[in-house]
Design an enzyme around this catalytic site. Structure first.
Site, mmCIF file in Angstrom:
data_model
loop_
_atom_site.group_PDB
_atom_site.id
_atom_site.type_symbol
_atom_site.label_atom_id
_atom_site.label_comp_id
_atom_site.label_asym_id
_atom_site.label_seq_id
_atom_site.Cartn_x
_atom_site.Cartn_y
_atom_site.Cartn_z
ATOM 1 N N ASN A 1 0.881 -0.974 0.058
ATOM 2 C CA ASN A 1 0.047 -0.066 0.089
ATOM 3 C C ASN A 1 0.883 1.149 -0.097
ATOM 4 O OD1 ASN A 1 -1.756 2.119 0.702
ATOM 5 N ND2 ASN A 1 -2.201 1.331 2.281
ATOM 6 N N TRP A 2 0.782 1.967 -1.152
ATOM 7 C CA TRP A 2 2.018 3.184 -1.293
ATOM 8 C C TRP A 2 1.359 4.548 -0.711
ATOM 9 C CZ3 TRP A 2 4.289 2.633 -7.017
ATOM 10 C CH2 TRP A 2 4.885 1.285 -6.944
ATOM 11 N N LYS A 3 0.013 4.328 0.005
ATOM 12 C CA LYS A 3 -0.500 5.347 0.388
ATOM 13 C C LYS A 3 -0.275 6.842 -0.584
ATOM 14 C CE LYS A 3 -0.028 3.362 4.975
ATOM 15 N NZ LYS A 3 -0.069 3.223 6.290
ATOM 16 N N HIS B 1 -9.348 1.097 5.145
ATOM 17 C CA HIS B 1 -8.296 1.146 6.042
ATOM 18 C C HIS B 1 -8.133 2.114 7.131
ATOM 19 C CE1 HIS B 1 -3.995 2.488 6.677
ATOM 20 N NE2 HIS B 1 -3.608 1.254 6.059
ATOM 21 N N GLU C 1 -6.448 4.500 8.310
ATOM 22 C CA GLU C 1 -6.574 6.053 7.996
ATOM 23 C C GLU C 1 -7.610 6.579 7.354
ATOM 24 O OE1 GLU C 1 -2.927 5.343 5.720
ATOM 25 O OE2 GLU C 1 -1.763 4.885 7.514
ATOM 26 N N GLU D 1 -5.390 -5.342 10.766
ATOM 27 C CA GLU D 1 -4.256 -4.390 10.852
ATOM 28 C C GLU D 1 -4.539 -3.471 12.223
ATOM 29 O OE1 GLU D 1 -2.121 -3.099 6.994
ATOM 30 O OE2 GLU D 1 -3.957 -1.969 7.252
ATOM 31 N N GLY E 1 2.703 1.832 10.934
ATOM 32 C CA GLY E 1 3.585 2.897 10.709
ATOM 33 C C GLY E 1 4.385 3.234 12.148
ATOM 34 N N SER F 1 3.626 -2.709 10.292
ATOM 35 C CA SER F 1 5.049 -2.594 10.406
ATOM 36 C C SER F 1 5.619 -3.625 10.107
ATOM 37 C CB SER F 1 5.298 -2.249 11.742
ATOM 38 O OG SER F 1 5.030 -0.864 12.112
ATOM 39 N N GLY G 1 2.772 -1.363 4.449
ATOM 40 C CA GLY G 1 2.691 0.258 3.978
ATOM 41 C C GLY G 1 4.307 0.648 3.712
HETATM 42 P P1 PGA Z 1 3.182 -0.204 7.841
HETATM 43 O O1 PGA Z 1 1.532 0.272 6.994
HETATM 44 O O2 PGA Z 1 3.627 -1.257 7.005
HETATM 45 O O3 PGA Z 1 3.745 1.172 7.237
HETATM 46 O O4 PGA Z 1 2.811 -0.120 9.073
HETATM 47 C C1 PGA Z 1 0.676 -0.724 7.023
HETATM 48 C C2 PGA Z 1 -0.739 -0.349 6.318
HETATM 49 O O5 PGA Z 1 -1.198 0.876 6.475
HETATM 50 O O6 PGA Z 1 -1.381 -0.933 5.640
#
Ligand code: PGA
Length: 253
Positions: free
Chosen positions: A11-13, A99, A101, A171, A177, A217, A238
């Site tokens: 997931n490149w966000k 997600h 976020e 998640e 993150g 992470s 991510g």
């Molecule tokens: P992360 O993000 O690997 O940077 O913790 C995971 C995600 O948001 O899917």
């Protein structure tokens, strides 16, 4: 030997211009070989603005393309929104929905996510439904209840017959993150319970086939342990998916 083929999804966000995305995707293609594809399904989800170009550059390369979100209507006066049909036409086979976020920053509710899942499946996309508890929910022993509710509401009136129409990603919000990962015991407990719930909602066949990914992470250093858990069928990555070196490090781990 794993029961289900693992999916490693990036997931490149909100990172990378179209050109940067293409460069990274091409680097990824050059670093993966047949053996990797035998073992894993691989998916990347760049920003909307990169989808078409990345789709061209990974054509026939065994890498699936995902969007990071959609709106549930097919078209209309919804300024700034993008539909399932639109991302499908850009080459997407998957879409990440719910997600944390989106839930936390953009106030997306289970009901709203449910409508998007329905729209994604109708358009022929595979939704990756993200669920997860916050730190305070975990600390007050609410984790499994929270996950149950997110799955139940997210999948309300969604019909699934083989288990391959849909992916779930567990998640924990506190692990995204942060560099902190859930312990193998916490992950396996959550995944086991999600699969049991899927069996209750649908049936054993769907539960046996559905992929449940772990996210939060994931890095090359912890991937092997997490991916070897019985009910973990892949990872949603991510930060460590932004550079092909790190992402392939996870795949090759
Ligand atoms: P992360 O993000 O690997 O940077 O913790 C995971 C995600 O948001 O899917």
């Amino acid at each position: 030997m794993k029961k289900r083929k693992c999916l490693i999804a990036g997931n490149w966000k909100m990172h990378k211009t179209p050109q940067e995305s293409v460069n990274e995707a091409l680097k990824l293609v050059s670093m993966l070989d047949e053996k990797d594809f035998e073992k894993y399904d691989i998916m990347i989800a760049p920003p909307f603005t990169s989808l078409s170009l990345v789709s061209e550059s990974i054509k026939n390369k065994n890498i699936a393309l995902g969007a990071q979100n959609i709106y549930f209507e097919a078209q209309g006066a919804y300024t700034g929104e993008i539909s399932a049909q639109m991302v499908k036409a850009c080459g997407c086979t998957h879409v990440i929905l719910g997600h944390s976020e989106r839930r936390q920053i953009f106030n997306e509710t289970d009901d709203f996510i449910n409508m998007k899942i329905s729209s994604a499946i109708s358009a022929g996309l595979i939704p990756v439904l993200c669920i997860g508890e916050t730190k305070s929910e975990r600390n007050s022993n609410k984790t499994l209840n929270v996950l149950d509710k997110q799955v139940q509401n997210g999948l309300k009136a969604i019909s699934v017959s083989t288990g391959n129409e849909l992916v779930i990603a567990y998640e924990p919000v506190w692990a995204i993150g942060t560099g902190e990962t859930a312990s193998p015991e916490q992950v396996e407990e959550a995944h086991f319970n999600i699969r049991k719930l899927i069996e209750k909602i649908y049936n054993k066949n769907v539960a046996d086939n559905i992929k449940i990914l772990y996210g939060g992470s994931v890095k090359s250093g912890n991937a092997k342990e997490l991916l070897s858990l019985e009910n973990v069928d892949g990872a949603l990555v991510g930060g460590a998916s932004l550079r092909a070196e790190d992402f392939t490090g996870i795949i090759k781990a």
